[in-house]
Design a protein around this motif. Structure first.
Motif, short mmCIF file in Angstrom:
data_model
loop_
_atom_site.label_atom_id
_atom_site.label_comp_id
_atom_site.label_asym_id
_atom_site.label_seq_id
_atom_site.Cartn_x
_atom_site.Cartn_y
_atom_site.Cartn_z
N VAL A 299 35.40 7.02 -18.37
CA VAL A 299 36.38 7.01 -19.46
C VAL A 299 35.64 7.35 -20.75
O VAL A 299 34.60 6.77 -21.05
CB VAL A 299 37.07 5.65 -19.60
N SER A 300 36.18 8.31 -21.50
CA SER A 300 35.56 8.69 -22.78
C SER A 300 36.55 8.50 -23.92
O SER A 300 37.77 8.52 -23.72
CB SER A 300 35.09 10.15 -22.74
N ASP A 301 36.02 8.35 -25.14
CA ASP A 301 36.87 8.14 -26.31
C ASP A 301 36.17 8.73 -27.52
O ASP A 301 34.96 8.51 -27.72
CB ASP A 301 37.13 6.65 -26.52
N LEU A 302 36.91 9.48 -28.33
CA LEU A 302 36.36 10.03 -29.57
C LEU A 302 36.50 8.98 -30.66
O LEU A 302 37.60 8.53 -30.98
CB LEU A 302 37.12 11.30 -29.96
N ARG A 303 35.40 8.58 -31.24
CA ARG A 303 35.37 7.47 -32.16
C ARG A 303 36.13 7.77 -33.47
O ARG A 303 35.95 8.82 -34.08
CB ARG A 303 33.91 7.14 -32.54
N GLY A 304 37.01 6.82 -33.84
CA GLY A 304 37.65 6.87 -35.15
C GLY A 304 38.56 8.06 -35.40
O GLY A 304 38.87 8.37 -36.56
N PHE A 305 39.01 8.71 -34.34
CA PHE A 305 39.75 9.95 -34.57
C PHE A 305 41.18 9.68 -35.04
O PHE A 305 41.77 10.51 -35.73
CB PHE A 305 39.77 10.79 -33.30
N THR A 306 41.74 8.52 -34.71
CA THR A 306 43.10 8.21 -35.17
C THR A 306 43.16 8.15 -36.69
O THR A 306 44.03 8.77 -37.33
CB THR A 306 43.58 6.87 -34.58
N LEU A 307 42.21 7.45 -37.30
CA LEU A 307 42.17 7.38 -38.77
C LEU A 307 41.81 8.73 -39.36
O LEU A 307 42.34 9.13 -40.40
CB LEU A 307 41.16 6.32 -39.22
N LEU A 308 40.91 9.44 -38.69
CA LEU A 308 40.47 10.73 -39.18
C LEU A 308 41.62 11.72 -39.22
O LEU A 308 41.78 12.49 -40.18
CB LEU A 308 39.35 11.26 -38.28
N SER A 309 42.47 11.69 -38.18
CA SER A 309 43.56 12.66 -38.09
C SER A 309 44.63 12.44 -39.15
O SER A 309 45.39 13.35 -39.46
CB SER A 309 44.19 12.60 -36.70
N GLU A 310 44.68 11.22 -39.71
CA GLU A 310 45.69 10.93 -40.73
C GLU A 310 45.46 11.72 -42.01
O GLU A 310 46.39 11.94 -42.79
CB GLU A 310 45.71 9.43 -41.03
N ALA B 48 44.41 11.26 -22.59
CA ALA B 48 45.22 10.29 -23.35
C ALA B 48 44.80 10.36 -24.80
O ALA B 48 43.80 9.75 -25.21
CB ALA B 48 45.03 8.88 -22.80
N GLY B 49 45.53 11.15 -25.61
CA GLY B 49 45.17 11.31 -27.01
C GLY B 49 43.83 11.98 -27.13
O GLY B 49 43.67 13.15 -26.79
N ASP B 50 42.84 11.23 -27.61
CA ASP B 50 41.49 11.79 -27.76
C ASP B 50 40.55 11.28 -26.66
O ASP B 50 39.33 11.32 -26.82
CB ASP B 50 40.92 11.44 -29.13
N GLY B 51 41.09 10.77 -25.57
CA GLY B 51 40.27 10.26 -24.48
C GLY B 51 40.50 11.00 -23.18
O GLY B 51 41.49 11.72 -23.01
N ILE B 52 39.56 10.83 -22.25
CA ILE B 52 39.62 11.46 -20.93
C ILE B 52 39.37 10.40 -19.86
O ILE B 52 38.52 9.51 -20.04
CB ILE B 52 38.57 12.58 -20.78
N LEU B 53 40.10 10.49 -18.76
CA LEU B 53 39.84 9.67 -17.57
C LEU B 53 39.47 10.63 -16.44
O LEU B 53 40.24 11.53 -16.11
CB LEU B 53 41.08 8.86 -17.19
#
Length: 525
Positions: free
Chosen positions: A341-352, A385-390
């Motif tokens: 499982v991967s996740d791009l850090r802080g991208f939700t706030l960044l995209s705003e 899933a958004g900025d993540g991968i499974l």
């Protein structure tokens, strides 16, 4: 069982209904079985029908404003229920619904002849018939026309109503029949996928008992009035009984799916006339069988192409070839897998604070690069899933080194960050960071999607734990963490360092986590 036909400007549908309540309306499907009517004058929930044991039909008017006007001049009021005789015609809006009970007619297998099964694709093709062996009848021009029509059907885009109607028309015109239908097998029922009649007096009824014999034996059955009992082929059968469904003779030829199962039939009928003679001749039956083979090949190609497109969205080219050889690999089962499982850090706030074009551009670039790294190491992309991968390893095909592959994929994913930041940091203003968690365990693995969209992947605690391991990378401050279960599966050369037992959200016991410090030479971060 009911035979139902729905006709309006946008629909001409024939189908069967086994039992129970059937709804009609413009609204979407609900819990009950429903026929959606494409007619703006029809209510969202307009009426229900139910076959009664005595052969009558119970009709309930669900419309809040419209009475149901019956052909005999009577009405069914709003919210009222009436029991009526069949066959029944129910006009609603600009749509006409015709309903009749299906009563199987007597069937005697001795009334039919049969010919050899179609040659399967995998069989020996050395035994070929020269066209000259057919003699002077039919004429060579007729044979050429048959073959050209069949080849054209094979090349046409398949699986649509237009294609099946075109095939039914070819069945009527090539053989000289009065009625042609393409019937698709749907478990215990048959759907009229294509229909063509030489005149308006023909109907879409057919013998289900005959279809059952065709499915059981996988052969073409036909009636020939000139056949003599016991003559020639021992499978020949005399025709001394009444014809099926008020027609003189029928011919039914199966076509097959990818696993050589009967998935549909060509069903043709002919009236007894001085011009036609009534009976189906053996050569005509062979042409029908050849036409059926073309329809089956087209359908199989359509299914295979759709399946390949779905496979290529998730699997490496090697896995796609393996799955095409054995689609059953996607069947549900319990399987040990390694999950990443991967996740791009802080991208939700960044995209705003980013423009939508920039947000999509970053995500598209990121997902493309990370996906390539996963697939290059034999992984399956389960979901974005958004900025993540499974992603997953060791299913649908076994991979003895699945834990090592997942770890190397995680390392390769992190190795993409310097180049990504060189491209995007001047635009974003801050560096991009990635968290990766890996876990190994047993999961329920299978395809839980539909025929339109595949959803192949794992389910259960193993997947949840991998997600929690990824979450822990934020708290511990390292980009890649692996669970103790992964460490136990790694070959010599990999070096790890314990970061301690960690309490993970939603997990009852603490889990020993490890930082990967070496994979035998390629680790660099």
């Amino acid at each position: 069982m009911l035979s139902i036909r729905v006709v309006n400007k946008r629909q001409d549908t024939v189908f069967e209904h086994l039992s129970g309540v059937l709804e009609f309306g413009r609204g979407p499907r609900r819990e009950a079985k429903r026929c959606i009517i494409e007619d703006g004058f029809v209510s969202r929930d307009h009426l229900t029908v139910e076959e009664l044991p005595d052969g009558r039909l119970r009709v309930t008017n669900l419309s809040a404003r419209q009475t149901l006007d019956l052909p005999d001049g009577s009405q069914i009021a709003v919210g009222a229920t009436r029991e009526i005789l069949m066959p029944a015609r129910l006009p609603i809006g600009a749509t006409v619904i015709d309903i009749e009970a299906i009563h199987e007619e007597p069937f005697d297998k001795r009334d039919f002849q049969t010919i050899s099964r179609p040659v399967p694709q995998s069989s020996d093709k050395r035994h070929k018939t020269n066209l000259r062996e057919l003699g002077d009848s039919p004429a060579p021009e007729k044979i050429a026309h048959w073959l050209e029509t069949i080849i054209a059907l094979q090349r046409s885009p398949g699986g649509t109503r237009d294609y099946y109607d075109q095939s039914a028309q070819a069945l009527v015109e090539l053989v000289g029949l009065d009625l042609g239908m393409i019937l698709l097998r749907r478990n215990e029922t048959w759907d009229v996928a294509g229909y063509h009649a030489a005149s308006s007096v023909c109907n879409s009824r057919y013998s289900r008992t005959l279809l059952a014999h065709v499915v059981e034996e996988g052969r073409t059955f036909f009636q020939d009035f000139d056949a003599k009992p016991g003559e020639g082929d021992p499978r020949r059968m005399s025709l001394q009984t009444e014809s099926l469904h008020d027609v003189a003779s029928v011919v039914v030829s199966p076509f097959f799916g990818l696993e050589d199962e009967v998935v549909g039939v060509l069903y043709g009928a002919r009236h007894r006339t001085p011009r036609m003679g009534g009976g189906i001749k053996p050569l005509e039956a062979q042409v029908v069988q050849l036409l059926g083979a073309a329809v089956g090949a087209n359908l199989a190609r359509t299914v295979a192409t759709r399946t390949r497109v779905q496979f290529e969205q998730f699997f490496s080219p090697e896995l796609v070839r393996e799955l095409e050889r054995d689609p059953k690999l996607l069947d549900g089962r319990m399987q040990e897998v390694t999950i990443l499982v991967s996740d791009l850090r802080g991208f939700t706030l960044l995209s705003e604070r980013l423009e939508p074009e920039t947000t999509c551009g970053i995500l598209r670039d990121l997902m493309e690069r990370l996906t390539e790294r996963i697939v290059a190491h034999g992984g399956v992309i389960v979901d974005y899933a958004g900025d993540g991968i499974l992603a997953m390893w060791n299913a649908p095909v076994p991979q003895a080194d699945h834990a090592a592959r997942a770890c190397r994929a995680g390392i390769a994913m992190l190795a993409e960050l310097p180049d990504l930041n060189q491209k995007w940091q001047p635009i974003v203003g801050t560096p991009l960071a990635l968290g990766v968690g890996v876990n190994t365990g047993v999961a329920q693995v299978g395809n839980t999607g539909s025929t339109r969209k595949m959803k192949y992947g794992p389910h259960g605690l193993t997947v949840n734990l991998a997600a929690r391991v990824q979450d822990a990378t934020k708290k511990i401050g390292v980009p890649l963490l692996i669970a103790e279960s992964v460490v136990a599966k790694l070959p010599p050369g990999f070096q790890t360092a314990s970061v301690g037992s960690v309490a993970l959200a939603g997990i009852s016991e603490e889990v020993e986590l490890y930082e990967l410090t070496s994979d035998g030479g390629t680790l660099s971060f």
